[in-house]
Design an enzyme around this catalytic site. Structure first.
Site, PDB file in Angstrom:
ATOM      1  N   GLN A 144       3.364  -6.218  -9.579  1.00 53.09           N
ATOM      2  CA  GLN A 144       2.881  -4.907 -10.008  1.00 53.09           C
ATOM      3  C   GLN A 144       4.039  -3.954 -10.272  1.00 53.09           C
ATOM      4  OE1 GLN A 144      -0.470  -5.388  -6.571  1.00 53.09           O
ATOM      5  NE2 GLN A 144      -0.389  -3.339  -7.407  1.00 53.09           N
ATOM      6  N   ARG A 153      -5.959  -1.654  -2.300  1.00 54.20           N
ATOM      7  CA  ARG A 153      -6.558  -0.718  -3.232  1.00 54.20           C
ATOM      8  C   ARG A 153      -6.652   0.681  -2.638  1.00 54.20           C
ATOM      9  NH1 ARG A 153     -11.014  -2.418  -7.612  1.00 54.20           N
ATOM     10  NH2 ARG A 153     -10.896  -0.546  -8.842  1.00 54.20           N
ATOM     11  N   CYS A 154      -5.550   1.181  -2.099  1.00 56.53           N
ATOM     12  CA  CYS A 154      -5.534   2.575  -1.693  1.00 56.53           C
ATOM     13  C   CYS A 154      -4.101   3.061  -1.655  1.00 56.53           C
ATOM     14  CB  CYS A 154      -6.202   2.796  -0.338  1.00 56.53           C
ATOM     15  SG  CYS A 154      -5.155   2.405   1.053  1.00 56.53           S
ATOM     16  N   GLU A 174      -8.713   3.927  -6.754  1.00 54.39           N
ATOM     17  CA  GLU A 174      -8.768   3.612  -5.344  1.00 54.39           C
ATOM     18  C   GLU A 174      -9.749   4.491  -4.571  1.00 54.39           C
ATOM     19  OE1 GLU A 174      -4.236   1.937  -5.266  1.00 54.39           O
ATOM     20  OE2 GLU A 174      -4.595   4.012  -4.764  1.00 54.39           O
TER      21      GLU A 174
END
Lengths: 309, 175, 787
Positions: C221, C371-372, C741
């Site tokens: 990423q 995902r945060c 998110e």
């Protein structure tokens, strides 16, 4: 995840397959649907020298009613049960069962006989076959023999099938109406093995009471369990709430689960109790003529917003 | 190690290959035939990223050996587009934003195609059941369900060519 | 802040443009890392430890080397010769690439097998014989930090206590608590979970000896940061940064798990460098679940102080963070506990104090986000659970409790007690919209009726505030790299554009939304804007895509670069129109002379002139680059309401309805935003009800495959109901905020609150997630509820 090397043969007849299995006994595995076997090979939990693929043998994929019995051939897939009209008409418990086995993709490959022969206490058909008083036809070098479901499951991954025998056919006696069954399974999600599963097959007497009950339990012991005391208790009893509750308690007492990630032994026993009572009610209503579809998991039912539109 | 000659019809083209018995169908498609649209997402037959049609039925190609496909027909995502025309399911997946990272998408579409071949008017529940062997981590399934409904409507309105092409004798030999 | 509306042809912001990237994915023509095939490519597979803690007595490679197709077996001792056996983590800790003498978690990499095929490499792994001497495993982080505990990292510290970190004013908070009418306290555990993108991690490392250039195709990423890390780790063997090219191909989901550098990457790179051949390494799922970075694993003690009328006055939190065998979290370096100090949430309170301690245990390293934005999930779960507990204790409706305590719109920019400056918000509007949409008061009546009949139904609210878009360079860096992000735009002579960004999409649809940003700013149709990311040889330097930072940072960079181009275009237009720059007015796609709409030049005409007829003294071309350093984070928010039904017999929880009202400021592509929210909600449902990685007392992983690590299918996932409010960010050039998110952050407490709400009358005040049927059953039976 890659299996270790093995040799592969695809015989054209069942006789040939039996001979090969006999010749390589202990070192060969039968490949039918492969949905239990191939993951084990990939994880190298099994490393047979030879796979005998029986999928090339013609005529083993049947699901039909003959001579007063439902017959399920060695290569009948789970999805074949879902589509067979005779199953929908008279053996709804098999529909209930197959609907909660793995997922639809797996069911297109997996065989019903494989689900039995694997001897996995987590598999769903064994309990149902116990409830249905099915008979399994095994073929080996000494010919065919018939094994009652209650004599078939011996322990964890252990069955009455000899190393050189193939499960050729399942024979389910045609229920004498009014009769019906239901299979209920608690699973954590689609594709999971049961926290507990309960198969109930009832035959009603003229007054709507229980003439005969078959009850099988999934994944609450080293093998599928026939809840014989609960069955005996129900015989010739009215199917009222106290009776059902008591039968369910008895069935729970016959479960012998161990703790795992799904929950404690007490939990699983209690789930057996809850599911047994519910399965008896569904089976009794079905036997009395009610049209009750295959039960959906609690997490998905028509009350959800999804189905309002 | 045993080698076996197999002939597999993939997306209408017959291929003959020598394969090891243990070669998984998904590796045969990806590594031998270079059809990399079929993906691998797990080891335990749970995720369905590897879904292909075997003689028209959706199966998980990571739980099947290439030798088992001998003489049979396999359809993969690469075979959905015919004559430059995208399959209704492909169009609908784009139209309804039914994909994000795109990794589960080929397997998901193959399950959808198989569903619509046998059930042209599935309910939402039937759709959800049909794709319950395919995990998606991005979309929450909402738009996948919509896309399959959308494709179903399109397919009912227009004639379409089935994605499944029966097995053929190898006219050409690859590898 | 309102943005000018563009036509559908241009498809700037606000258009639900269909995604440009879909064409290849629906044809099976995506290019994921395992699709990359290079000539002479070798394959790597990894032998792993069955023990969580053990001495390695001997690694015998002889059987493996005798396996057909196996070329080499690499151990820690081999890497040690090049000083490549250890590597830095993103939090400036170290972790082993391959061990030389000790393993510190189950499934740790022990030796790498290099072979001519995948199958041969797997055979080689099965033939690596390792002798271990098991050591006592450290599993419980509380025991880990006790004196005399077995040391997990004697190479680093003489204790398993890694660090202590605080935020807020302790004295002021203690004072508030001592003066409070009432307080509530609760222990919460946010379990270890795993992102489980459907594509696992992997790479193809290819060192070209002739050109002395390393190219790595890698599921990362953050390709630029990886390039720098590789240069820092391997510079001493000759891999200097200009000789390294990292290419992130299509990525099959990231969610934070593809931010770190894993040992497998380093081994593959080292082997390729030594052999001069491409090496492919692709994890399988069990390796991915068992060894890659986990998320959460926070043991939290929280207290809330409030007045009898329900006004919150303060919050106090103590947390123990289990980091496994290395602090390999992907946090900005000043924030060892990430943004956990956002835990005061959406509520105005006078004081708060947060203390976090971190411990080493014999578990895989990590602490990535799932995902945060760096631990915001842990923070939101804490405050939203505490708010519900407080409301219930006061016998006050949880909605009314929240409405009473929300930071009011006129308080923005709002300075929180733990030091954050919230940019904008209107929390009341979002909650009221959610309540209206779901029919909140009707549901409360239904619940009352059902409760009277013995049925179990609950309603749960979560009114979360996120903090995303890391981040401002004055506070945010990773390994010293400031967390700006970048965009470079080139306008071609025919008026088409190429835009390159420092981020990397893993499914978020950057090729579409970034094109829409350029379209919005320049009026060039989004269809004519090609977006590229992920190749460090071509894209401008950026920190990558995670923590919902792409829109707040790179998206802003795109707008700013486009504005630079527009500034130059204005000069060219003035020249072409023989007008003063000041007399020109911009509308999306063209400049016209004020008062004379016919006297206009389109952006396409201007672009052509930039290469064919530009004013004397001006450089030719129409290009710009912008490195955007955000002045602040963006603070998206929302209110979620879940309705659950509970099966009294089995303990199963069904999410009957779930309404999500999100506010992420101005929206670039509503279709994509909705899709992100659907997915995020599902990744909120999963840890709330299903997902958890546990370890037994011996340190054995439980849930190391999809058999027991439970990802929801379409059957377990409800049909999400969405709506939105729009409160633009005042500091973002487009008024936008990150969004992807928020739902993962906001959903779990809504579901947990709903379940507790259903059971409160039975004496239940808290249940740790995942709320499994077994946990609920235990509660029901203890309360005497039976089916």
């Amino acid at each position: 995840m890659i299996p270790s090397s093995f040799d592969y043969l695809a015989p054209a007849t069942l006789g040939e397959a039996v001979n090969l299995l006999h010749e390589h006994a202990g070192d060969a595995k039968i490949l039918a649907g492969g949905q239990s076997l191939i993951p084990m090979l990939k994880l190298r939990l099994a490393e047979p020298a030879l796979l005998i693929d029986i999928n090339r043998i013609p005529g083993l994929g049947y699901v039909d009613e003959r001579d007063g019995s439902l017959r399920i051939g060695a290569l009948a897939r789970e999805s074949d049960l879902e589509t067979a009209s005779v199953v929908r008409q008279r053996y709804q418990i098999l529909n209930d069962t197959t609907a909660v086995i793995a997922d639809p993709l797996v069911r297109n490959s997996a065989t019903v006989c494989g689900n039995i022969a694997h001897g996995d206490p987590g598999n769903d058909h064994p309990a149902t076959m116990l409830a249905l008083e099915a008979t399994f036809v095994a073929v080996g070098p000494r010919g065919e023999r018939r094994i009652a479901a209650r004599d078939f499951f011996l322990g964890l991954f252990s069955t009455a099938l000899n190393e050189d025998e193939i499960l050729e056919e399942i024979v389910v006696p045609r229920p004498t109406a009014p009769a019906a069954g239901a299979y209920l399974k608690l699973e954590r999600k689609v594709g999971d093995y049961a926290t507990a599963g309960v198969a109930v097959q009832l035959t009603l007497d003229a007054s709507g009471g229980c003439a005969r009950a078959g009850i099988g339990l999934t994944n609450v012991g080293a093998m599928a369990i026939e809840a014989v005391r609960a069955q005996d208790f129900l015989r010739n009893k009215p199917l009222d709430s106290p009776t059902i509750a008591q039968a369910a308690e008895i069935a729970a007492g016959e479960a012998d689960p161990i703790e795992d990630r799904r929950g404690s032994a007490d939990y699983k026993r209690d789930v057996v109790r809850v599911l047994t009572a519910r399965a008896i009610r569904i089976a009794a209503n079905r036997a009395a003529g009610a049209n009750i579809a295959t039960p959906l998991p609690f997490t998905y039912s028509p009350s959800q917003a999804a189905l309002r539109s | 190690m045993s080698k076996h000659s197999v002939s597999v019809t993939v997306n209408g083209t017959a291929h003959r290959s020598e394969v090891e018995a243990r070669l998984l169908l998904v590796h045969y498609l990806r590594d031998e035939l270079r059809l990399t649209g079929t993906h691998i997402g797990c080891d335990t037959t749970h995720c369905g990223a590897c879904t292909v049609l075997l003689d028209g039925k959706p199966v998980k190609s990571c739980t099947l050996f290439a030798v088992q496909a001998d003489g049979r027909s396999v359809s993969t995502v690469e075979g959905l587009e015919l004559g430059g025309e995208l399959h209704a399911v492909q169009k609908a997946f784009k139209e309804e934003h039914a994909l994000q990272c795109g990794f589960c998408t080929p397997g998901m579409m193959m399950s959808a195609v198989a569903l619509l071949e046998r059930n042209p008017s599935p309910s939402e529940l039937e759709i959800r059941q049909a794709i319950s062997g395919n995990l998606c981590r991005c979309t929450g399934y909402v738009n996948i369900v919509k896309a399959i409904q959308h494709a179903a409507a399109d397919m009912r309105a227009t004639r379409h060519t089935p994605a499944y092409v029966p097995a053929q004798e190898p006219a050409q030999v690859s590898r | 802040m309102t943005m000018p509306h563009t036509s559908p042809e241009i498809s700037g912001m606000g258009h639900s443009m269909k995604r440009k990237e879909d064409g290849r994915f629906i044809r099976g023509k995506g290019n994921f890392v395992d699709d990359v095939v290079l000539p002479d490519m070798l394959f790597m597979d990894i032998a792993r430890s069955p023990f969580p803690h053990a001495k390695i007595l001997k690694i015998d490679s002889s059987r493996a080397l005798a396996t057909p197709g196996v070329l080499a077996v690499i151990t820690g001792r081999d890497l040690e010769k090049y000083n490549l056996h250890m590597m830095p983590t993103l939090m400036s800790d170290t972790q082993m690439v391959l061990p030389t003498d000790r393993v510190v978690y189950q499934s740790q990499e022990v030796a790498a097998v290099i072979a001519t095929s995948r199958y041969a490499a797997a055979d080689g792994v099965a033939a690596v014989d390792v002798e271990y001497d098991p050591l006592p495993p450290v599993v419980d982080p509380y025991k880990a930090i006790e004196k005399g505990s077995t040391l997990v990292r004697p190479d680093r510290k003489d204790t398993n206590h890694i660090w202590h970190w605080e935020a807020g004013d302790k004295a002021a908070t203690d004072r508030v608590f001592s003066e409070a009418d009432r307080t509530v306290s609760q222990h919460l555990y946010l379990p270890r979970i795993h992102v489980s993108s459907i594509e696992t991690c992997g790479c193809v490392a290819s060192y070209d000896k002739a050109n002395e250039k390393l190219t790595v195709y890698m599921t990362t990423q953050a390709p630029h940061a990886v390039r720098t890390v590789v240069a820092l780790v391997a510079g001493h063997v000759g891999l200097s940064e200009e000789r390294i090219r990292i290419i992130s191909p299509d990525i099959g989901g990231g969610f934070g798990g593809k931010v770190p550098v894993y040992p497998g990457y380093v081994i593959a790179i080292a082997v390729s460098f030594l052999l001069g051949k491409p090496v492919k390494w692709i994890e399988d799922r069990m390796e991915n679940l068992q060894a890659d970075s986990f998320a959460r694993d926070y043991h939290i003690d929280a207290e809330l102080a409030f007045k009898n009328d329900g006004t919150i006055t303060g919050m106090r939190i103590k947390t123990l963070a289990d980091h496994g065998c290395a602090d390999a979290a992907a946090n900005p370096s000043r924030f060892p506990a990430g943004l956990f100090s956002i835990a005061t949430g959406s509520y105005d309170m006078a004081a708060a104090h947060i203390a976090v301690d971190a411990a080493y245990t014999n578990k895989p390293p990590g602490g990535v986000a799932y995902r945060c934005s760096f631990r915001v999930t842990e923070a939101v779960h804490t405050i939203e659970r505490m708010a519900d507990i407080a409301a219930h204790e006061l016998n006050m409706d949880p909605a009314e409790f929240r409405l009473k305590n929300f930071i009011r719109p006129e308080q923005f920019p709002y300075q929180s007690a733990t030091g954050w400056s919230y940019d904008s918000g209107n929390y009341k509007a979002a909650l009221e919209m959610a309540m209206m949409k779901i029919g909140y008061w009707d549901l409360r009546r239904e619940q009352e009726e059902k409760r009277a009949r013995g049925e179990l139904m609950g309603i749960g609210i979560s009114s979360f505030t996120e903090a995303v878009g890391a981040g401002p360079s004055h506070t945010f860096d990773i390994l010293g790299l400031k967390m700006f992000d970048s965009c470079e735009i080139r306008i071609h002579p025919t008026g088409k554009a190429l835009a390159r960004f420092g981020t990397k999409s893993q499914g978020q649809g950057h090729e579409t939304t970034y094109a829409q940003i350029v379209a919005q700013e320049l009026g060039i149709p989004a269809a004519h804007v090609q977006v590229e990311e992920g190749d460090t040889d071509t894209a401008p330097y950026g920190l990558g895509t995670y923590a919902s930072r792409s829109t707040p940072t790179a998206g802003a960079a795109g707008a700013m670069a486009a504005r630079k181009i527009r500034d130059k275009a204005r000069k060219i237009a003035a020249y072409l129109l023989e007008a003063s720059e000041d007399d020109l007015e911009w509308e999306p796609g063209k400049f016209h002379v004020r008062g004379s709409p016919d006297r206009a030049k389109t952006i396409q005409e201007i672009a052509f002139a930039a290469y064919t007829n530009h004013p004397q003294g001006m450089e030719a071309g129409l290009e710009a680059t912008h490195y955007y350093d955000p002045p602040n984070l963006t603070f998206p928010f929302g209110s979620y309401i879940a309705v659950v039904d509970i099966d009294r017999g089995t303990g199963e929880v069904k999410v009957r309805r779930f309404v999500a009202v999100d506010d992420c400021g101005n929206v670039i592509n509503p279709m994509i935003v909705d899709g992100q929210i659907h997915g995020g909600l599902t990744q909120g449902l999963a840890p709330a009800l299903m997902e958890e990685i546990q370890y037994d007392e011996q340190g054995n992983i439980q849930g190391g495959s999809f058999m027991d690590y439970l990802l929801p299918t379409a059957m377990e996932t409800p049909s999400w109901e969405l709506d939105r409010t729009v409160t633009p960010s005042p500091h973002h050039p487009l008024g936008a905020k990150g969004v992807a998110e928020s739902p993962t952050v906001g959903a779990p407490p809504a579901i947990a609150n709903a379940v507790v709400d259903a059971l409160w009358h039975l004496g239940v005040r808290h249940i740790d997630i995942p709320i499994t049927p077994f946990k609920v059953w235990k509660i029901l039976r203890e309360a005497g509820v039976r089916d």
